[in-house]
Scaffold this motif. Structure first.
Motif, PDB file in Angstrom:
ATOM      1  N   GLU A   1     -34.999  -2.741   0.506  1.00  0.00           N
ATOM      2  CA  GLU A   1     -35.088  -1.422  -0.123  1.00  0.00           C
ATOM      3  C   GLU A   1     -34.481  -1.461  -1.523  1.00  0.00           C
ATOM      4  OE1 GLU A   1     -36.618   1.184   0.657  1.00  0.00           O
ATOM      5  OE2 GLU A   1     -37.048   1.062   2.807  1.00  0.00           O
ATOM      6  N   GLU A   2     -33.369  -2.176  -1.676  1.00  0.00           N
ATOM      7  CA  GLU A   2     -32.750  -2.332  -2.990  1.00  0.00           C
ATOM      8  C   GLU A   2     -33.628  -3.175  -3.906  1.00  0.00           C
ATOM      9  OE1 GLU A   2     -30.094  -0.870  -4.120  1.00  0.00           O
ATOM     10  OE2 GLU A   2     -29.701   0.150  -2.223  1.00  0.00           O
TER      11      GLU A   2
ATOM     12  N   PHE B   1     -30.707  -9.315  -4.224  1.00  0.00           N
ATOM     13  CA  PHE B   1     -30.907  -8.473  -3.047  1.00  0.00           C
ATOM     14  C   PHE B   1     -31.975  -9.053  -2.123  1.00  0.00           C
ATOM     15  CE2 PHE B   1     -28.943  -4.882  -5.538  1.00  0.00           C
ATOM     16  CZ  PHE B   1     -27.894  -4.685  -4.653  1.00  0.00           C
TER      17      PHE B   1
ATOM     18  N   TYR C   1     -35.208  -2.106  -7.967  1.00  0.00           N
ATOM     19  CA  TYR C   1     -35.157  -2.871  -9.213  1.00  0.00           C
ATOM     20  C   TYR C   1     -36.541  -3.325  -9.656  1.00  0.00           C
ATOM     21  CZ  TYR C   1     -30.089  -2.833  -9.167  1.00  0.00           C
ATOM     22  OH  TYR C   1     -28.783  -2.420  -9.213  1.00  0.00           O
TER      23      TYR C   1
ATOM     24  N   GLN D   1     -31.895  -7.325   1.545  1.00  0.00           N
ATOM     25  CA  GLN D   1     -31.791  -5.871   1.380  1.00  0.00           C
ATOM     26  C   GLN D   1     -33.003  -5.407   0.573  1.00  0.00           C
ATOM     27  OE1 GLN D   1     -27.911  -4.786  -0.164  1.00  0.00           O
ATOM     28  NE2 GLN D   1     -26.868  -6.249   1.175  1.00  0.00           N
TER      29      GLN D   1
END
Length: 563
Positions: free
Chosen positions: A385-386, A378, A390, A383
């Protein structure tokens, strides 16, 4: 190996019964050691010495030429057998080949397999008789050579064969394909009916180790070590557990006594010492082990990555077809590094695919490496925010890890959590990271957005004057302007104008100075110089643009408004 354990003359005479009194006397006297005694005790060094002594005795004996030749061949076979079990596969191969006996072709193929000569071993076995050992060796060769059809056919054969040897071969294949739970299931089934097969505990310990259950691995391993405290493989695995649980120094203490004694597994010990010592001696040790220890290629690639030699790391990994999660991860990391270095979208895409594959797999998605992989994928997708989802889930495992905190801070900064990113960045102590241009850029941006623009300015003035410093200066100027930190923005645009007297830099300086005047007129808490209006006038006076004089006249006309 397939050699039978032939008994020497001394062994035969020991079991020959004679008269009663003499027999009692023989029972009381300690029996001389035989080859079988050494083999049962796994003392292959002693067995080899015994055979060499027997060889000398044969030279002094009075046997026919034919008997002497047969006896010599038998001794040479057993010496080769001992060399194989001592880990000297090349010497064993040479000795077997010198015997020129077609019945030993399978033994030769096994030596070739251990030396990484897979195609040669495959060709040699074409004319050998079909035996269970041949099936097992072909099964593993099919895996090494990527022959999926032959592998599938032999898998069916092994699944339908209940023998312990075939089942253990099947379990080892599960292990090599990273199906550790399946391997554990097979080993446990075998162990239920064969509790005296203590070595299976070592195999179980290896599986638990691969699943990151280091405490459980050590618990199972201790069962074997309690009976065989001198086992090289078991001691090495214990050292690996110590490495994961404690440190490389603790791990090295476990194997220091077996590191240089030429024992079985010496190549593995040398490889692991490089790992325990954080790559020390990697270029001296690992290249020779690339086709012997599977992890050697991976660890050498990691060494090159740490040294910044991405091209060499890629050269090692480009021909590797990943079969396990850590191979996919490393290949993804290498392609990510190369893609960033070359600006190649193709390499970045390959990295994304490899990392996403691991992170989304059913077996890895809930493991720490799996979540790291998904976070990395990600990150490359931008990305962020993703990424945070994690990384937050595994943060407790990496509280003091500088690399983790560095990546975590970048994701925090990209999503606007500047205060948290700033806290993470200032915790980092690794000077290699702190000297990176990216680190300085991100920390400067966080300082500015957290209301500490002077700290960002201090980062710039401590950097060497180069192209990276110019980019950092541009970031400080623009970010300070956006955050209404006009005085530092004015100083930054002033420096940019001196380095590049373009209209854009003058307009930025002019706007920042106007912002400073506004902050002073409205008594704002930020964006003001500590020295007052005179510092603004001094900054404008150094400009070559004609508009600067007009601004100075206007400021002096309304100077009372800025006090």
């Amino acid at each position: 190996m397939i050699l039978s354990r032939g008994k020497t003359d001394s062994a035969s005479s020991r079991h020959a019964a004679s008269g009663g009194g003499m027999q009692q006397q023989q029972r009381k006297a300690p029996a001389p050691a035989t080859l079988e005694d050494f083999i049962i005790r796994r003392d292959y060094t002693g067995a080899r010495a015994f055979l060499e002594y027997a060889n000398d005795e044969q030279d002094e004996g009075e046997e026919t030429a034919q008997q002497s030749e047969q006896q010599q061949k038998l001794i040479d076979q057993w010496i080769a057998f001992c060399n194989f079990h001592l880990g000297d596969y090349q010497q064993a191969l040479t000795q077997y080949q010198a015997l020129r006996d077609p019945q030993l072709d399978l033994n030769i193929a096994v030596c070739m397999f251990y030396l990484g000569l897979y195609e040669e071993a495959q060709q040699l076995m074409e004319g050998t008789a079909d035996t269970p050992l041949k099936q097992r060796l072909l099964f593993h060769l099919a895996h090494k050579l990527g022959d999926d059809q032959q592998w599938a056919d032999l898998l069916d054969t092994l699944l339908s064969t209940p023998s312990v040897e075939q089942q253990l071969s099947l379990a080892s294949m599960h292990y090599m394909r990273a199906h550790y739970q399946e391997a554990i299931d097979v080993y446990k089934r075998v162990l239920v009916d064969n509790k005296d097969y203590l070595a299976i505990n070592v195999y179980l310990a290896l599986c638990f180790y691969k699943l990151d259950y280091y405490d459980m691995s050590q618990e199972v391993l201790d069962v074997y070590l309690s009976q065989h405290a001198d086992s090289t493989i078991a001691i090495n695995l214990k050292a690996c557990n110590r490495f994961r649980l404690f440190s490389g120094r603790v791990a090295e203490q476990e194997i220091k006594n077996i590191a240089d004694n030429g024992t079985f597994g010496a190549d593995l010990i040398r490889h692991n010492l490089v790992v325990f010592r954080n790559g020390e001696g990697a270029l001296r040790v690992l290249p020779a082990l690339l086709n012997i220890v599977p992890e050697a290629r991976l660890n050498l690639a990691i060494y090159y990555l740490k040294q910044g030699d991405v091209q060499e790391a890629h050269a090692l990994m480009k021909e590797l077809q990943p079969t396990s999660p850590h191979e996919y991860i490393l290949k993804g990391v290498v392609h990510a590094a190369l893609g960033q270095q070359l600006g190649s979208k193709e390499h970045i895409k390959t990295a994304q695919q490899n990392l996403h594959l691991v992170g989304s797999s059913a077996t890895e998605c809930d493991t720490i490496p799996g979540r790291q992989s998904m976070a990395s994928a990600f990150f490359l997708y931008e990305q962020f925010e993703e990424v945070l989802v994690y990384m937050n889930s595994i943060r407790s495992y990496f509280v003091n890890d500088d690399v983790f905190n560095y990546n975590f801070a970048q994701a925090k900064c990209a999503t606007g959590y500047y205060k948290e990113a700033e806290e993470l960045l200032v915790q980092i102590s690794d000077m290699d990271i702190k000297n990176q241009h990216t680190y300085c850029m991100i920390l400067s941006k966080c300082h500015i957005h957290c209301g500490h623009p002077e700290l960002a300015w201090n980062i710039f003035i401590t950097r060497d004057t180069n192209a990276e410093a110019f980019v950092l200066l541009q970031l400080i100027a623009n970010e300070c302007y956006k955050c209404e930190e006009f005085w530092v923005a004015a100083k930054a645009f002033d420096m940019l104008e001196k380095l590049d007297p373009s209209p854009e830099n003058w307009e930025g300086k002019r706007g920042a100075c106007a912002g400073v005047l506004y902050a002073m007129a409205t008594k704002a808490q930020r964006g003001r110089p500590s020295g007052g209006i005179s510092e603004v006038i001094g900054l404008l006076r150094e400009s070559s643009n004609s508009q600067a004089d007009s601004m100075i006249k206007t400021i002096r006309k309304h100077i009372s408004s800025f006090k």
